[in-house]
Scaffold this motif. Structure first.
Motif, short mmCIF file in Angstrom:
data_model
loop_
_atom_site.label_atom_id
_atom_site.label_comp_id
_atom_site.label_asym_id
_atom_site.label_seq_id
_atom_site.Cartn_x
_atom_site.Cartn_y
_atom_site.Cartn_z
N PRO A 144 0.82 -1.25 0.26
CA PRO A 144 0.40 0.13 -0.15
C PRO A 144 0.84 1.26 0.14
O PRO A 144 2.12 1.37 0.35
CB PRO A 144 -0.69 -0.13 1.48
CG PRO A 144 -0.54 -1.24 1.73
CD PRO A 144 0.72 -2.09 1.42
N ASP A 148 -3.24 5.44 -0.41
CA ASP A 148 -4.04 4.43 -0.05
C ASP A 148 -4.34 4.14 1.19
O ASP A 148 -5.87 4.70 2.12
CB ASP A 148 -3.44 2.67 -0.43
CG ASP A 148 -2.79 3.08 -1.83
OD1 ASP A 148 -3.60 2.85 -2.48
OD2 ASP A 148 -1.85 1.44 -1.85
N LEU A 189 -6.36 -4.31 -0.46
CA LEU A 189 -5.29 -4.26 -1.51
C LEU A 189 -5.21 -6.08 -1.71
O LEU A 189 -5.67 -7.16 -0.97
CB LEU A 189 -4.39 -3.78 -1.13
CG LEU A 189 -3.20 -4.58 -3.07
CD1 LEU A 189 -3.77 -3.74 -3.29
CD2 LEU A 189 -2.04 -4.10 -1.86
#
Length: 250
Positions: A144, A148, A189
């Motif tokens: 990330p 994010d 994710l």
């Protein structure tokens, strides 16, 4: 309540901020649930996005054109070919029969994607829909970015901006509660490495970043992270403790 480090972040970071005032009349609405991902009844004992749901989303999301395209030598996305997709994650239903759901994904470019944080569910009215975060892919299976980790759909005072300090959903019209347990805010994710293996991360507005360990069959906390400020040295990588965020090598 907002954190002091919630400032504009690097344009090269992954998911950029949603359009302002997403709850205003005429604002873009994400449509849900996505027909390719079945709704999943909330499992007992886990009030954040469950691994089974993430696997189902990955099966559909990573089939999209460009989702796994990556320059094999430089290990960076290829402009015009690599593609990020993002979808809004939410729970919906009455208190005794809620399910995890995801909206149809939005197509971004090789390094960004802009999720919608207003959802129109086909089965439930707005009062029975609670947005908890978003899910997206990284074409080159990167960890990330600062952006994010800074991007959240609701705030305790203004639902059109980012951060909630607690891992609970504020408002709408009250935190979602399933069998006496409040659903936590978490985004995710999903990515596929060049060897075909996948990894799954979920992360929280309080900073925890967790990866699913296949060998241990549980979520493992990789670190506590905050986005970097937009100041030298410029980097899209978040600041984490105890050190640099390192993914499990499984």
């Amino acid at each position: 309540m907002k954190l002091s480090w919630l400032v504009p972040l690097l344009s090269l970071a992954c998911a950029s901020s949603p359009s302002p005032n997403t709850t205003a009349p005429g604002a873009p609405l994400a449509q849900g649930p996505w027909a390719e991902v079945p709704a999943m009844e909330l499992p007992a004992g886990d009030s954040a996005i469950p691994i089974g749901f993430l696997r189902d989303v990955a099966d559909a999301l990573l089939k999209r054109p460009g989702a796994n395209v990556c320059d094999p030598a430089r290990k960076i996305p290829i402009k015009g070919l690599s593609t990020e997709y993002c979808a809004t994650v939410y729970v919906a239903g009455p208190p005794d029969s809620m399910s995890w759901r995801v909206t149809e994904p939005i197509q971004g470019d090789h390094e960004t994607c802009n999720p919608y944080f207003a959802v129109k569910d086909a089965d439930h009215p707005p009062a029975r829909v609670w947005v908890v975060g978003y899910i997206h892919n990284h074409p080159c299976a990167a960890a990330p970015s600062s952006q994010d980790l800074a991007l959240w759909p609701t705030d305790a005072f203004d639902p059109t901006v980012s951060m909630a300090v607690l891992r609970m959903i504020p408002g709408n019209p009250a935190p979602a509660v399933f069998k006496g347990e409040e659903i936590q805010m978490s985004s995710a994710l999903v990515a596929q490495r060049q060897d075909g293996t996948r990894f799954f991360l979920r992360y929280f507005p309080t900073g925890e970043v967790q990866q699913w360990s296949q060998s241990r069959s549980k979520w493992v906390t990789l670190g506590m992270c905050t986005p970097r400020r937009l100041s030298p040295p410029f980097s899209s990588a978040p600041q984490c403790r105890p050190g640099t965020l390192r993914l499990l090598n499984e």
